[in-house]
Design an enzyme around this catalytic site. Structure first.
Site, PDB file in Angstrom:
ATOM      1  N   ASP A  10     -34.491  39.480  23.474  1.00 54.59           N
ATOM      2  CA  ASP A  10     -34.384  40.676  22.630  1.00 54.59           C
ATOM      3  C   ASP A  10     -33.936  41.873  23.467  1.00 54.59           C
ATOM      4  OD1 ASP A  10     -35.198  39.271  20.400  1.00 54.59           O
ATOM      5  OD2 ASP A  10     -37.277  39.977  20.472  1.00 54.59           O
ATOM      6  N   HIS A  48     -24.275  41.282  16.978  1.00 54.69           N
ATOM      7  CA  HIS A  48     -24.357  41.154  15.513  1.00 54.69           C
ATOM      8  C   HIS A  48     -23.609  42.273  14.796  1.00 54.69           C
ATOM      9  CE1 HIS A  48     -27.358  37.875  15.456  1.00 54.69           C
ATOM     10  NE2 HIS A  48     -27.749  38.408  16.607  1.00 54.69           N
ATOM     11  N   ARG A  50     -22.968  37.191  13.148  1.00 59.07           N
ATOM     12  CA  ARG A  50     -22.636  37.204  14.579  1.00 59.07           C
ATOM     13  C   ARG A  50     -21.154  37.531  14.720  1.00 59.07           C
ATOM     14  NH1 ARG A  50     -26.299  32.022  16.592  1.00 59.07           N
ATOM     15  NH2 ARG A  50     -28.154  32.679  15.468  1.00 59.07           N
ATOM     16  N   HIS A 110     -40.344  38.350  17.534  1.00 59.23           N
ATOM     17  CA  HIS A 110     -39.212  39.248  17.773  1.00 59.23           C
ATOM     18  C   HIS A 110     -39.717  40.680  17.917  1.00 59.23           C
ATOM     19  CE1 HIS A 110     -35.194  40.867  17.573  1.00 59.23           C
ATOM     20  NE2 HIS A 110     -35.553  41.663  16.575  1.00 59.23           N
ATOM     21  N   HIS A 118     -29.055  34.418  23.481  1.00 52.63           N
ATOM     22  CA  HIS A 118     -29.389  33.286  22.619  1.00 52.63           C
ATOM     23  C   HIS A 118     -29.604  32.026  23.448  1.00 52.63           C
ATOM     24  CE1 HIS A 118     -28.779  34.673  18.322  1.00 52.63           C
ATOM     25  NE2 HIS A 118     -28.617  35.768  19.053  1.00 52.63           N
ATOM     26  N   HIS A 161     -39.162  38.426  22.223  1.00 53.46           N
ATOM     27  CA  HIS A 161     -38.412  37.320  22.818  1.00 53.46           C
ATOM     28  C   HIS A 161     -37.839  37.805  24.150  1.00 53.46           C
ATOM     29  CE1 HIS A 161     -37.246  36.234  18.391  1.00 53.46           C
ATOM     30  NE2 HIS A 161     -38.453  35.778  18.680  1.00 53.46           N
ATOM     31  N   HIS A 189     -28.404  40.249  21.666  1.00 54.06           N
ATOM     32  CA  HIS A 189     -29.445  39.335  22.144  1.00 54.06           C
ATOM     33  C   HIS A 189     -28.895  38.255  23.073  1.00 54.06           C
ATOM     34  CE1 HIS A 189     -30.369  40.456  17.869  1.00 54.06           C
ATOM     35  NE2 HIS A 189     -31.437  40.941  18.476  1.00 54.06           N
ATOM     36  N   HIS A 197     -32.530  33.242  19.175  1.00 52.90           N
ATOM     37  CA  HIS A 197     -32.814  34.098  20.327  1.00 52.90           C
ATOM     38  C   HIS A 197     -33.512  33.275  21.415  1.00 52.90           C
ATOM     39  CE1 HIS A 197     -33.062  37.983  17.664  1.00 52.90           C
ATOM     40  NE2 HIS A 197     -31.924  37.325  17.521  1.00 52.90           N
TER      41      HIS A 197
END
Length: 188
Positions: A124, A161, A178, A112, A88, A121, A86, A104
């Site tokens: 995403d 992630h 993360r 999401h 962020h 988002h 993603h 995000h």
């Protein structure tokens, strides 16, 4: 000095002072006009580094196209399988767990979702899929990402992630810890 000469002197002095004052701001404005044009950003790059206790590293390149932004990811050090991926909110990877990058990137206040969902988002990007050696390489074009304007991803971060983004759990996709973070910067 006669009174007439004094009055002439003061008159000339006042004209000079008022004349200078009345033209000074105009001249200053003319001398300090700057063009406020900004170059259009065509390319960006992100080098991801491992968060504490991880070995993930790689690059993600972004390139403006007529269809959106082309994303090219090359990442190593992952466990085999899918990994949430993603943009962020903040370009801050200073925290050991990558939490300083915030959530995000979601300037539109959407839920999401998957990269091809209408409701998602901006940040995403779905999942990177690592092979048996822990390497993930993928290229796709995203129509929501921008490198310019108020929703630009420049200066924000990429988070990778530990686990798979299920593309439905709110608000993050339940992708877990993360494992890598990098700031998105302008590329030549």
């Amino acid at each position: 000095m006669s009174i007439i000469m004094k009055n002439v002197f003061w008159g000339v002095a006042m004209i000079a002072i008022f004349g200078a004052c009345s033209t000074a701001p105009e001249k200053a404005t003319q001398d300090h006009k700057h063009e406020k044009s900004q170059a259009i950003i065509e390319k960006a790059n992100c080098v991801v580094h491992p968060t504490e206790g991880n070995d993930v590293n790689g690059t993600i390149a972004f390139e403006k196209t007529t269809d959106g932004v082309k994303v090219t990811a090359d990442v190593a050090g992952l466990t085999p399988g899918k990994h949430g991926f993603h943009v962020h909110q903040y370009g801050d990877c200073s925290g050991p767990a990558g939490k300083t990058a915030g959530g995000h990137f979601n300037p539109e206040g959407k839920k999401h979702g998957a990269p091809d969902d209408m409701e998602r988002h901006v940040g995403d990007l779905g999942n990177l899929v690592a092979d048996s050696s822990g390497v993930a390489s993928m290229t796709f074009t995203d129509s929501k990402l921008t490198l310019n304007g108020p929703n630009s991803i420049i200066g924000r971060s990429i988070i990778i992630h530990a686990g798979e983004d299920d593309l439905t759990s709110q608000p993050t996709g339940a992708a877990g810890a993360r494992v890598a973070c990098g700031v998105i910067g302008v590329a030549k």
